[in-house]
Design a protein around this motif. Structure first.
Motif, PDB file in Angstrom:
ATOM      1  N   LEU A 144     -13.695   0.195  -4.933  1.00  0.00           N
ATOM      2  CA  LEU A 144     -12.295  -0.355  -4.834  1.00  0.00           C
ATOM      3  C   LEU A 144     -11.448   0.074  -6.045  1.00  0.00           C
ATOM      4  O   LEU A 144     -11.663  -0.374  -7.048  1.00  0.00           O
ATOM      5  N   VAL A 149      -6.385  -2.793  -4.271  1.00  0.00           N
ATOM      6  CA  VAL A 149      -6.538  -4.395  -4.256  1.00  0.00           C
ATOM      7  C   VAL A 149      -5.615  -5.089  -5.158  1.00  0.00           C
ATOM      8  O   VAL A 149      -6.045  -6.314  -5.418  1.00  0.00           O
ATOM      9  N   VAL A 165     -11.102  -9.407  -1.470  1.00  0.00           N
ATOM     10  CA  VAL A 165     -11.639  -8.476  -0.727  1.00  0.00           C
ATOM     11  C   VAL A 165     -13.149  -9.087  -0.111  1.00  0.00           C
ATOM     12  O   VAL A 165     -13.389  -8.933   1.178  1.00  0.00           O
TER      13      VAL A 165
END
Length: 414
Positions: A144, A149, A165
């Motif tokens: 990620l 994010v 997430v």
């Protein structure tokens, strides 16, 4: 249900300029044989499939030839692979429509719906068992990146965005699964408390808030298959949260332990066992020193001579570390002369001086520092110190982190 957990293949990697394709080929041949013998239901590949975002053609051929061969050998096998920080997420996903026909799921990025909610459906992969019944669900969490994010819906806190997430995906998985179906997470991340291999593991995020807490994976997750750290290990001693490690030693700092994949067995939601399967080492990595030059030359003379009938591709890679009292301009020549006719392949000479007194190019201990030993943030910090005479502050490091992240994302475009 039975799963094989592996990660950090780093296909296309060079060891100080020497390609490792032969070693990767040996590993993939071994893994294919293990799949044929043991017939697990699932193969998990937890990121860093390639060594660079633009891997050589030969490395890509290795991956896709393996996937086709595994499917032909075992048509019921499900393969789930995610992108790591070395990979390009878009490149990993590019052939996804074709790979799905081979029961292979390739996830490189998280995506968001128009209403700002996580597109969780694409990250949840059904895992059939040998009977064809769905025995579990895989929660696929590719590496990620901050841009994925953070933003309007999640704010600017990277760790908080990652936590959100995980929370949303686990919530979606719990809503989808039926009683008795296991939840298996596959993730590429640096978990807090993990043992790091400094020479070959690229830092994920610059700054102090890099390592993720194991609490991200609640008790509803039966097993967490991790990638990124190259040494096989449990996270905080938990049997169910594991790094499988890399299949071959990717640097000389990784030669002291046996490389492996993990064989996981579950009964419904219950984790029954996690067993290592040791990977034969096709090519040894050998390190001499640090020692004075005279001792090193003596050790080189004792090395075995080349066997003309042996496979030259299996000759060990050699690193020589020499401790010097004074400069030796012909150091490489002396070492290469001593190695003539020896059954090793020299890849690196490292020199260090005892009591260098701040000699240029050495650290405080007198050891010479090479560029390939330093991370980008270490280079930046050293340059800042040289220019301004003081250590770089935390905010400047964070700003540098954002700039580096932008550059890395631009380089990922195929």
């Amino acid at each position: 249900m039975r799963l094989f957990h592996t990660s950090d293949w780093h296909l296309g990697q060079n060891l100080h300029g020497q390609e490792r394709d032969f070693e990767h080929g040996c590993f993939l041949d071994w893994l294919l044989r293990q799949l044929g013998l043991e017939k697990p239901d699932v193969l998990l590949i937890a990121g860093d499939i390639f060594d660079t975002v633009n891997p050589p053609v030969k490395a890509q051929e290795r991956l896709y030839d393996f996937i086709v061969s595994a499917h032909e050998q075992q048509p019921a096998l499900t393969i789930v692979m995610i992108a790591g920080n070395h990979d390009s997420g878009s490149r990993i996903e590019l052939p996804a429509p074709l790979m799905r026909r081979l029961r292979t799921h390739a996830l490189g990025r998280v995506l968001w719906l128009d209403d700002g909610q996580l597109d969780a459906e694409r990250l949840l992969i059904p895992l059939p068992d040998a009977s064809g019944e769905i025995a579990g669900w895989c929660l696929a969490l590719p590496f990620l990146r901050p841009a994925e994010v953070t933003g309007a819906h999640l704010g600017d806190n990277y760790l908080r965005g990652i936590g959100q997430v995980h929370e949303w995906l686990i919530e979606a998985a719990n809503a989808k699964r039926k009683p008795g179906q296991a939840l298996i997470a596959i993730s590429h991340a640096h978990m807090a408390g993990g043992s790091v291999s400094e020479d070959s593991e690229r830092s994920l995020i610059i700054g102090n808030a890099e390592a993720l807490p194991a609490s991200l994976f609640g008790p509803s997750i039966s097993y967490v298959a991790l990638g990124h750290l190259h040494k096989p290990q449990k996270v905080n001693g938990e049997e169910r949260i594991r790094y499988s490690g890399s299949p071959i030693p990717l640097s000389f700092s990784e030669i002291s332990y046996q490389h492996q994949i993990l064989d996981i067995t579950l009964d419904g939601e219950t984790l029954l066992s996690v067993e290592p399967r040791l990977i034969p080492r096709a090519v040894n990595l050998q390190r001499l020193g640090p020692a004075p030059l005279s001792d090193i030359l003596s050790q080189l003379a004792d090395l075995p001579n080349i066997d003309l009938l042996a496979d030259l591709q299996r000759q060990p890679w050699l690193e020589v570390r020499v401790r010097l009292d004074e400069p030796q301009p012909d150091l490489r020549q002396q070492i290469e002369t001593a190695l003539q006719g020896k059954a090793v392949r020299l890849v690196r000479i490292a020199a260090e001086y005892a009591g260098s007194g701040g000699r240029d190019g050495a650290d405080d201990s007198g050891q010479l520092i090479e560029l390939d030993q330093l991370t980008p943030q270490e280079l930046f910090s050293r340059a800042w110190l040289d220019s301004y005479g003081s250590a770089v502050d935390e905010q400047t490091l964070k700003d540098f982190a954002l700039l580096l992240q932008d550059v890395q994302q631009e380089s990922e475009q195929p």
